[in-house]
Every structure is written in structure tokens, then in C-alpha cells.
Enzyme design. Sequence first.
Site, PDB file in Angstrom:
ATOM      1  N   PRO A  56       0.800  -1.224   0.000  1.00  0.00           N
ATOM      2  CG  PRO A  56      -0.966  -1.593   1.501  1.00  0.00           C
ATOM      3  CD  PRO A  56       0.334  -2.175   1.044  1.00  0.00           C
TER       4      PRO A  56
ATOM      5  CB  ILE B 146      -1.528  -9.742  -4.916  1.00  0.00           C
ATOM      6  CG1 ILE B 146      -0.630  -8.921  -3.984  1.00  0.00           C
ATOM      7  CG2 ILE B 146      -0.894 -11.074  -5.273  1.00  0.00           C
ATOM      8  CD1 ILE B 146       0.673  -8.430  -4.614  1.00  0.00           C
TER       9      ILE B 146
ATOM     10  CD  GLU C 262       4.942  -7.281 -14.568  1.00  0.00           C
ATOM     11  OE1 GLU C 262       5.625  -7.151 -13.540  1.00  0.00           O
ATOM     12  OE2 GLU C 262       4.508  -8.371 -14.951  1.00  0.00           O
TER      13      GLU C 262
END
Length: 379
Positions: free
Chosen positions: A128, A157, A363
Site C-alpha cells: 500500500p 496482487i 511491472e
Amino acid sequence: MTQFDLTDDQREIQDLARRFTADRITPFAAEWDEKHIFPRDTIRAAAELGFAAIYVSEEGGGIALGRLEAALIMEAMAYGCPSTSAFVSIHNMASWMIDRFGGAAVKAKYLPDLVTMERLASYCLTEPGSGSDAAALKTRAVRDGDDYLLTGTKQFISGGGENEVYVVMARTGEDGPRGISAFVVEKGMAGVSFGAQERKLGWHSQPTAQVVLDGVRVPAENLIGNEGEGFRIAMSGLDGGRINIGACSLGGAQRALDETIGYTRDRKQFGKAIADFQNTQFTLADMATDLEAARALLYMAAVKVTDDAPDKTRFAAMAKRLATDAGSAVVDRALQLHGGYGYLMDYPIERLWRDLRVHSILEGTNQVMRMIIGRDLLK
């Protein structure tokens, strides 16, 4: 790879992935998106082709292909559903990290089920309070005899709450990247829980949730590599992950371009097909050119990652930045050429627009990609 072209073997892999997509993904992707269906059976069917362990070693049960072959597979599957293809990419990244850096015990414990997708794997780095600044993560792992006790929260996730295996980066030492280690955590371990499923713009065919660790006792043999190597391992995984997510953008954008070519041929305005207007042709030409340019860079970067070239990280960042930006721009223009119909769920364009938008964030954001590239150029 021959210079500027694919080998016969690579084309066979590409054709295999395209056939699988046409049969098992494309006809169902709209329903998965609309009803938020996680297609576990389809994903396991992909594993039967080796797509769950594309660059896992043969010793680990994988098919030991290179990163270009992986990109071809991800691009092909994303033509049908970028969300599902990206999920398979993340599973591959986590499995590869265990195979490449894990000890014999952790490999034997997890790889047999991961290569068949009997169990699915997630990659847990983001928290977070630490997104782009990943090395500032707060999740801690404290040694306690033959175990580690892990406490912290992981954010955004993929597979959260659904997957059985989680590759978790946690702090075992000092602040910064050198104090981070990597662990394999199981869904059923005491102290593991999950947040509510996130309500997302796109990627509706895969679950996304917080992973909460509350004093989770993890065997020491589940450490991947050595203490303090976790951040390096995580970044190694991201080089390939960035290639794959760029490939997912290429696949989704190619689908949008192909759909748009067909639509503009059929759609008539002012007495003729809108494909006959030069403005339409110019737009299609730019879309195709941008895609091919991004594809060429991404394929080259994939080979560099496979070859462990010294500039692999820079080229992976370049390829990810260009392919994801170009992919989103191509889909946006495709929606514009579809007019009001592109905004409807009856056509795949709006789903592709939503799914590809996140690729410039995950990513590593594309702003961070520019930081990586700039630092490498000036070092």
C-alpha cells in the site's frame, strides 16, 4: 532467431498459441469480462501445452524456452484476452524465480504442481505504501528457529485469494534493497488472509486482492536464494515480466487493428466505405507502423534477456514503455474509428481499451521505465 525474422520452431510455437487462443480464449473472453469469470480450466489447459512453465528449466519440469518464445505465446493469447494472458505471464514469472534461484527443497515442494498449474502462483512485491519505490517495502520476515515469521500487506496482487502459492518479498535486514529477501508462502498457512476483490476498470478475468500476512510461519527452506538477495531476484523476474506485458499490449492492439480494418471496410458513410477515405487509411497506416516498430524492439529486447546481455534491463524497459504506450494508443484510435459502436460491449474494442490501460502502470510504471533507461544511458 535469425536476423529480423523468426525461426521455423518459433513460428510453430506461435501457431500453436494462436490455435489455442482461437479455440479456448477468444470465443469466451467477452463473457469472462462481463461476468468477472476466472477461467481456471482454460488456464490449466494452457499448462498442458507447457505454457505454465515456458522458461522453467527442463530439470524443473518446464519447457525451457527463451523469452522471445514466451513473448510470442503471450502476444498470441492476448489477441483473445489480454487479462488472461497477463495472468499466465505472472504465474510464469513466479515459477521461474523459484526454479532459477530456489534451493532443491523449495523446488521439489512447489515446481511439480506449478508446471501443471495444479497450483497457481502470484508475485508479491507492491505494498500500500510502496509502489514505484518498491525497495521501501515494510513487510518483515524475522527468523525464528527453523522458520521465518512474516508480517505485512501486499497490494494489487493478481491471483490474490484464488492462487495457492505466493512469492513474497519481505525485509530481513537493513532499509533499502539489500535488506530484502524472497519467500514462498502458501495460501493455507496460518495467518494468511486476503482483502476484498478489487473493483477494477479492466482485467476482469483475473482476481486481484490484498495479501495480508499476520505472523505467518514460513519454513526457512522456503527462502528463495539467500537473505538479502530478494530485491535482485524480484528485479530479475521483472525484466521478463516487462517483455511479457509489452507482448500482451501488442496482442491486444493487433486484435483491435484487425477488427478495425474489417469494420471500416463494412461501415458506409457519405455513400462509401469509411476505409475508402484517405484519413481512415492514414490512421490505419500509423497504427500498423507503430505496432511493428514496438514489436521489433520488444523481440530484440526478449533475445537480450534470454542471452543475459549487459544492457538487457535497459532494453526490457524500452520495450515495455514503447509497446504498452503504442498498444494503448492503437486501441484508442481503433475505438475512435468504430465511433459509437466502439463504445459498446457488443464489440471487443472497449474491453481491449480497458484491459491495456493498466499495462503502462504495472511491472513498473512507464515513468519508472524512463528513469531506468536514463540512468543506464548516463552511468
